[in-house]
Design an enzyme around this catalytic site. Structure first.
Site, short mmCIF file in Angstrom:
data_model
loop_
_atom_site.label_atom_id
_atom_site.label_comp_id
_atom_site.label_asym_id
_atom_site.label_seq_id
_atom_site.Cartn_x
_atom_site.Cartn_y
_atom_site.Cartn_z
N LEU A 246 46.36 85.02 37.20
CA LEU A 246 46.98 85.51 38.27
C LEU A 246 46.51 84.69 39.47
O LEU A 246 45.64 84.89 40.06
CB LEU A 246 46.71 87.15 38.56
CG LEU A 246 46.95 87.96 37.27
CD1 LEU A 246 46.49 89.23 37.68
CD2 LEU A 246 48.39 87.85 37.15
N ASP A 247 47.74 83.75 39.84
CA ASP A 247 47.12 82.66 40.78
C ASP A 247 47.11 83.44 42.05
O ASP A 247 47.95 83.99 42.45
CB ASP A 247 48.23 81.72 40.58
CG ASP A 247 47.92 80.61 41.76
OD1 ASP A 247 46.85 79.80 41.62
OD2 ASP A 247 48.83 80.52 42.75
N ALA A 248 46.23 82.89 42.89
CA ALA A 248 45.95 83.26 44.40
C ALA A 248 46.20 84.93 44.56
O ALA A 248 46.81 85.37 45.54
CB ALA A 248 47.14 82.58 45.35
N ILE A 249 45.99 85.69 43.64
CA ILE A 249 46.07 87.05 43.60
C ILE A 249 45.49 87.92 44.81
O ILE A 249 46.10 89.07 45.32
CB ILE A 249 45.67 87.77 42.30
CG1 ILE A 249 46.15 89.16 42.03
CG2 ILE A 249 44.22 87.78 42.19
CD1 ILE A 249 47.64 89.38 41.97
#
Length: 599
Positions: A246-249
């Site tokens: 989960l990128d840059a969540i």
């Protein structure tokens, strides 16, 4: 004889239909209030039509000591007239065999900036990389980790075109904001403007853009956006993905007047995604990418909640319900400090502070990645003058420092941009002859820690700073994103006495040893032993059968006395030398040992 500590290996826990319905409704009610029933019906319909078939594997282990990952871009290796994804697959098969259990394939979708993290189309493979059969081939041989870039999207995406023309579905996917709004409380990871002026058919509008003017944030307060991304998640699972990053969540949900980082709604979205994968694909792992101070990072296990800017401990009875894995973001900068200062006390104190994790939670350990080495995770661990000394040293070794904007509008260091091999050129006294040994010491230390290790391809190849790449792209992060021509890399690997060959062979040998040692199970206990600051010694185990391992590291450029009381307790076997260990009075500079004691 006292009872030996034991550990229960983590297993996949399926979530049946009724339990999923209850959990999902609770998360949606928190997010969308009276619309929860409607959104739940749409979610169940989506799952019924798009969830991929998944084998029934109750009580399957989530991970073991055999788990170790490679991180790579799809085009990190290039070869004439072959798809880069096929080249990567072939290199892994011929050079690495079963060394790695998993591959984190960095964004391979059509993109417009940030080397893939400004996605144009989420369900396509970039033409210049290959196609979905190439991706599925990797997924057939490795646990495939895929990025779900859900905070923002490229300005070249069809959703953004919809917004500009006032068409569905993208018309309502973005966050419009009056430029006069007071957004001073928002935590910024970059120094670029937070709002971007966009000309539309309705006149100029200002849109939220956390990372760059090409990466426009999506509005998850609109449930259509959430459902769209759950559909994309299901599609990735159908293509064979086993790990969803989960990128840059941390920046996902926005509320004016708050820091807009780690908001309770963001955690609720992660919980919903966890419920989805536990229901449709048990054994799928969620990995959160949150390059922030350590206490904030740990909140994504679901062990603690972030509320009103503070952390609140949950009850011991409540099982973790967010990410399975979080990055050990403080590890790279603390390890960098340790190896360049010759002082392991700070790193040891941080390791001692790590909480005992319940089954189903573990750390992802790394030293380098496609991004830089984060500076924010040092907050609270190193005083400002020590951080400044580290940044200055990295400048001397050819690196750069990226900045972010603070609440008061001033700039502060965000990350160091340098390859890990060049970061190991020397100590604070300057360059020295110990670069390879220092480099291997840091990698071996990381490999011995509790959790799952991940090695960036450019660590495995001892890549130097790509200053030409920085000049071509104008981006500091390009320094650590070199694209190897395979014949050039193969020549270095086959030539005697090249640093590339020395590093590659030494690391693959350590990885081969590590994956066969049960004390390196991610769930096996970890303890930091008391030593002088020039040494760092970890105990892994004991296992239920009494087996234990000592990982011993001299983090200095001078021999250090080796007088550990633990070493006097029975015979030890040297895993790397494959022989009984003969005690020595001192440990050579940057020498590391993996010693096992059998019951």
């Amino acid at each position: 004889m006292p009872d030996l500590p034991t550990f229960t290996p983590s297993v996949a826990t399926p979530l049946d239909a009724e339990a999923f319905r209850r959990r999902a409704h609770g998360h949606l009610a928190f997010l969308y209030g009276p619309r929860a029933d409607e959104v739940l019906r749409r979610l169940l319909t989506l799952l019924a039509h798009q969830a991929p078939p998944f084998p029934d594997t109750p009580d399957a282990p989530l991970w073991s000591e055999r788990d170790q990952w490679l991180i790579s871009y799809g085009d990190s290796l290039l070869e004439e007239e072959r798809a880069p994804l096929a080249v990567l697959d072939d290199f892994l098969a011929t050079r690495l065999g079963d060394t790695f259990s998993g591959v984190h394939l960095l964004p391979f979708f059509p993109w417009s900036s940030d080397d893939g993290f400004s996605v144009i189309h989420y369900r396509e493979v970039a033409d210049d990389l290959g196609d979905w059969p190439h991706v599925r081939a990797l997924a057939g041989r490795y646990d495939l980790a895929v990025d779900l870039v859900l905070n923002h999207v490229s300005r070249e995406s069809l959703w953004f075109v919809d917004y500009l023309t006032g068409s569905q579905p993208g018309r309502d996917y973005f966050i419009e904001m009056d430029p006069e709004t007071d957004l001073s409380a928002v935590v910024r990871p970059r120094s670029s403007p937070l709002l971007v002026a966009v000309p539309t058919r309705r006149g100029t509008r200002h849109l939220w853009a956390t990372f760059s003017e090409d990466q426009i944030d999506l509005d998850f307060a609109n449930p259509d956006v959430l459902l769209e991304f759950i559909g994309i998640l299901l599609f990735y699972l159908g293509q064979g993905a086993r790990v969803i990053r989960l990128d840059a969540i941390a920046y996902l949900w926005k509320v004016v007047g708050t820091p807009c980082i780690h908001l309770p709604q963001t955690h609720e979205v992660v919980r919903l995604l966890r419920a989805v994968v536990d229901h449709v694909a048990p054994g799928t792992l969620l990995l959160t990418e949150t390059n922030v101070p350590h206490r904030e990072n740990l909140s994504y296990f679901g062990l603690e909640r972030l509320a009103d800017g503070s952390l609140e401990r949950l009850s011991d009875e409540q099982a973790p319900d967010e990410a399975h894995l979080v990055y050990q973001f403080p590890l790279p900068p603390l390890l960098l400090h340790t190896l360049t200062s010759g002082e392991a006390g700070t790193l040891a104190a941080w390791l001692k502070s790590l909480p005992s994790l319940p089954p189903g939670c573990s750390f992802l350990n790394f030293t380098a990645s496609h991004d830089g080495i984060g500076v924010r995770p040092l907050e609270g661990w190193l005083p400002p003058h020590e951080i400044e000394a580290l940044l200055e040293l990295m400048h001397r070794f050819g690196g750069f420092v990226s900045m972010r904007t603070r609440d008061d509008g001033s700039d502060s260091p965000y990350e160091i941009n340098i390859t890990w091999f060049d970061a190991m050129k020397g100590t604070r006294r300057g360059p020295d002859p110990w670069q390879v040994q220092r480099f291997l010491c840091g990698q071996q230390l990381m490999l011995g820690l509790q959790g799952i290790p991940a090695l960036y391809l450019h660590v495995l190849t001892g890549t130097l700073n790509d200053l030409e790449g920085v000049e071509r792209s104008g981006r500091l992060r390009s320094i650590n994103r070199r694209r190897w021509h395979r014949d050039e890399l193969e020549l270095l690997l086959d030539s005697p006495d090249t640093p590339t060959r020395m590093v590659f062979e030494a690391l693959t040998r350590r990885l081969a040893v590590r994956r066969r040692e049960p004390c390196f199970h991610p769930d096996a206990p970890q303890r930091v032993l008391e030593t002088p600051p020039e040494l760092l010694v970890l105990e892994r185990g004991p296992l239920p059968d009494g087996r234990r391992l000592l990982a011993i590291h001299n983090v200095t450029d001078a021999p250090q006395p080796l007088t550990l009381p633990a070493l006097g307790q029975g015979a030890w076997f040297d895993l790397l030398e494959k022989a009984p260990w003969t005690p020595v009075e001192s440990l050579a500079p940057y020498r590391c040992l993996w010693l096992v004691q059998k019951p």
